[in-house]
Design a protein around this motif. Structure first.
Motif, PDB file in Angstrom:
ATOM      1  N   VAL A 229       0.845  -1.195   0.000  1.00  0.00           N
ATOM      2  CA  VAL A 229       0.000   0.000   0.000  1.00  0.00           C
ATOM      3  C   VAL A 229       0.880   1.244   0.000  1.00  0.00           C
ATOM      4  N   THR A 230       1.945   1.199   0.782  1.00  0.00           N
ATOM      5  CA  THR A 230       2.911   2.301   0.845  1.00  0.00           C
ATOM      6  C   THR A 230       4.316   1.723   0.752  1.00  0.00           C
ATOM      7  N   LEU A 231       5.108   2.295  -0.126  1.00  0.00           N
ATOM      8  CA  LEU A 231       6.489   1.852  -0.300  1.00  0.00           C
ATOM      9  C   LEU A 231       7.426   2.916   0.260  1.00  0.00           C
ATOM     10  N   VAL A 232       8.363   2.472   1.103  1.00  0.00           N
ATOM     11  CA  VAL A 232       9.359   3.379   1.669  1.00  0.00           C
ATOM     12  C   VAL A 232      10.723   3.008   1.093  1.00  0.00           C
ATOM     13  N   ALA A 233      11.401   3.986   0.502  1.00  0.00           N
ATOM     14  CA  ALA A 233      12.733   3.778  -0.062  1.00  0.00           C
ATOM     15  C   ALA A 233      13.715   4.686   0.671  1.00  0.00           C
ATOM     16  N   LYS A 234      14.829   4.105   1.154  1.00  0.00           N
ATOM     17  CA  LYS A 234      15.812   4.870   1.918  1.00  0.00           C
ATOM     18  C   LYS A 234      17.188   4.776   1.279  1.00  0.00           C
ATOM     19  N   HIS A 245      12.073   8.301   0.829  1.00  0.00           N
ATOM     20  CA  HIS A 245      10.974   8.564  -0.101  1.00  0.00           C
ATOM     21  C   HIS A 245       9.804   7.658   0.250  1.00  0.00           C
ATOM     22  N   VAL A 246       8.659   8.252   0.497  1.00  0.00           N
ATOM     23  CA  VAL A 246       7.448   7.515   0.850  1.00  0.00           C
ATOM     24  C   VAL A 246       6.489   7.590  -0.332  1.00  0.00           C
ATOM     25  N   LEU A 247       6.178   6.441  -0.942  1.00  0.00           N
ATOM     26  CA  LEU A 247       5.377   6.383  -2.151  1.00  0.00           C
ATOM     27  C   LEU A 247       4.054   5.680  -1.854  1.00  0.00           C
ATOM     28  N   GLN A 248       2.953   6.413  -1.970  1.00  0.00           N
ATOM     29  CA  GLN A 248       1.627   5.861  -1.734  1.00  0.00           C
ATOM     30  C   GLN A 248       1.096   5.257  -3.031  1.00  0.00           C
ATOM     31  N   GLY A 253      -5.300   5.008  -3.343  1.00  0.00           N
ATOM     32  CA  GLY A 253      -5.535   6.425  -3.138  1.00  0.00           C
ATOM     33  C   GLY A 253      -4.329   7.325  -3.278  1.00  0.00           C
ATOM     34  N   GLY A 254      -3.165   6.771  -3.629  1.00  0.00           N
ATOM     35  CA  GLY A 254      -1.966   7.588  -3.775  1.00  0.00           C
ATOM     36  C   GLY A 254      -1.766   8.090  -5.192  1.00  0.00           C
TER      37      GLY A 254
END
Length: 463
Positions: A229-234, A245-248, A253-254
């Motif tokens: 649902v949400t991808l976090v890239a560091k 980077h937080v990708l919805q 709904g993103g």
């Protein structure tokens, strides 16, 4: 007589184009200065005079309210020439009109021309400067384009790219074949058609709307990940909340379309260097479907046709195939998979001092081998090229018949069943598209332009 007509009409035309807020004296000074510059540089070269006066006279004709339908007889222009000149003369008016993917056509010009330069071989100034105001646009049409055409034609003749500088100058002004002017012509056609018809088909420029519509119609398209649902890239080293980077997910709904990276099939990999990006084929299709909404249903036609096919052979180490050589597939629309010669437009994107030493102009089809490997590309097979053209014609007919031109990006992926033919997948469609210097079905293209601008001029006069 033509020179006198042009000279006497310039102040009135500029005041009419730019509005009453421009004092007549300013319009007169600007017009006179522009003409003086051109007269000094070009009118002294007598073989060029006829084409220049025809170009100026045509702009004056349309800026003074001349009808599109009368241009062929009064000015002696071909269908393609009057379509090009009419659309160019429409730019000052079009700049203030709403655009289908951004605020106004001027906003779209400023966005898409900021990384494109006029090649000089010295210093690259972004062409977005030509869109800063309607006065800039008028000056560009009246002075900059003829000057660039004159310098470019002389440069090409001196470097053996043309047999005649005079013919090159005339072609550049009245019937251009360079990728940039054709791209801008296609942009004007798309913008004016969207404005006149208000067709929802133009919403398919949005990548998520495009993917969703493809899935609904069973047209192969890049797969989308439902999870996460949400991808976090560091970043592995950055600290203090930076490099994160937080990708919805758009499915939840993103705004981000999450996809796995696609790979080239083995046949495509064999034509490329190691560590190359996904290398797609641009298929440009044309449709007369919008004419039904423009009051000319009898010309709506039977369906979309392929106008050009070009494969973008990615460069080694590049992240996308925007860094590539553009390989013509001349028979793609006729059921053939053979590669032709290649070209590059890298010198058009060399901003600032990166332009130093770059060519002012290059010849279409001047490259035969991949620059990173030396592998001869001309004559090689690109399996699936003809199927890609047929797929894009189907997609145009089913998804966006109200769009005159569409540039489709098609990936050649490994087959799912382990067979020999690559799996074809659509990535996106570009509705203000360019030909990537491929060979063009000129008769069909000119007919499409002429039919649409004829109808668009009639629509404008009804408003």
């Amino acid at each position: 007589g033509g020179a006198a007509f042009v000279a006497t009409r310039q102040p009135q035309m500029l005041t009419s184009l730019l509005g009453p807020q421009v004092p007549p004296c300013v319009a007169a000074i600007g017009a006179g200065a522009g003409t003086a510059v051109l007269c000094a540089g070009v009118l002294g070269a007598t073989p060029f005079v006829g084409s220049l006066l025809t170009y100026w006279r045509t702009l004056a004709f349309f800026w003074s309210g001349g009808r599109y339908a009368d241009a062929e007889a009064k000015l002696g222009l071909s269908k393609f020439s009057r379509a090009h000149m009419y659309s160019l003369a429409s730019v000052p008016w079009l700049m203030r009109q709403p655009h289908y993917r951004t605020g106004t056509f001027q906003d779209d010009m400023l966005t898409n021309l900021r990384n494109v330069v006029l090649p000089t071989g010295f210093f690259g100034v972004p062409l977005s400067i030509c869109a800063r105001s309607r006065l800039h646009a008028v000056f560009t049409a009246w002075v900059v384009i003829p000057t660039a055409a004159f310098v470019g034609s002389m440069w090409r003749r001196l470097h053996g790219l043309e047999d005649s500088a005079v013919e090159c100058f005339s072609r550049s002004l009245l019937a251009p074949r360079d990728w940039f002017q054709l791209w801008r012509l296609n942009c004007r056609l798309a913008s004016m058609t969207a404005l006149a018809t208000r067709s929802p088909d133009f919403e398919l420029e949005d990548k998520w709307t495009f993917i969703r519509t493809c899935m609904e119609k069973g047209i192969p398209v890049t797969p989308v990940m439902d999870q996460p649902v949400t991808l976090v890239a560091k970043d592995v080293l950055e600290e203090g909340g930076m490099g994160i980077h937080v990708l919805q997910n758009v499915l939840h709904g993103g705004r981000w379309i999450l996809q796995e990276k696609l790979d080239n099939c083995d046949a495509v990999k064999a034509l490329l260097p190691e560590n190359s990006p996904l290398s797609t084929m641009r298929v440009l299709t044309g449709s007369h479907g919008a004419l039904a909404s423009l009051g000319r249903p009898s010309l709506a036609g039977a369906g979309a046709v392929t106008l050009a096919t070009v494969w973008r052979a990615g460069r080694q180490g590049a992240s996308t195939d925007h860094s590539c050589v553009m390989v013509n597939v001349p028979g793609g629309r006729r059921g053939e998979d053979t590669l032709g010669s290649a070209s590059t437009s890298a010198h058009w994107y060399a901003r600032g001092w990166k332009s130093f030493g770059q060519p002012v102009s290059t010849k279409d089809g001047s490259i035969s081998a991949h620059p990173d490997t030396g592998l001869l590309l001309t004559g090689k097979k690109l399996p699936g090229a003809a199927r890609a053209a047929a797929l894009c014609e189907r997609a145009h007919n089913e998804m966006m018949p109200g769009v005159p031109l569409a540039g489709w990006d098609v990936a050649f992926c490994p087959p799912k069943d382990g067979g020999g033919e690559p799996e074809l997948v659509l990535l996106e469609a570009n509705l203000s598209c360019n030909f990537f210097r491929g060979s063009i079905a000129w008769d069909e293209y000119a007919e499409l332009l002429d039919d649409h601008f004829m109808a668009l001029d009639e629509w404008r006069r009804r408003q």
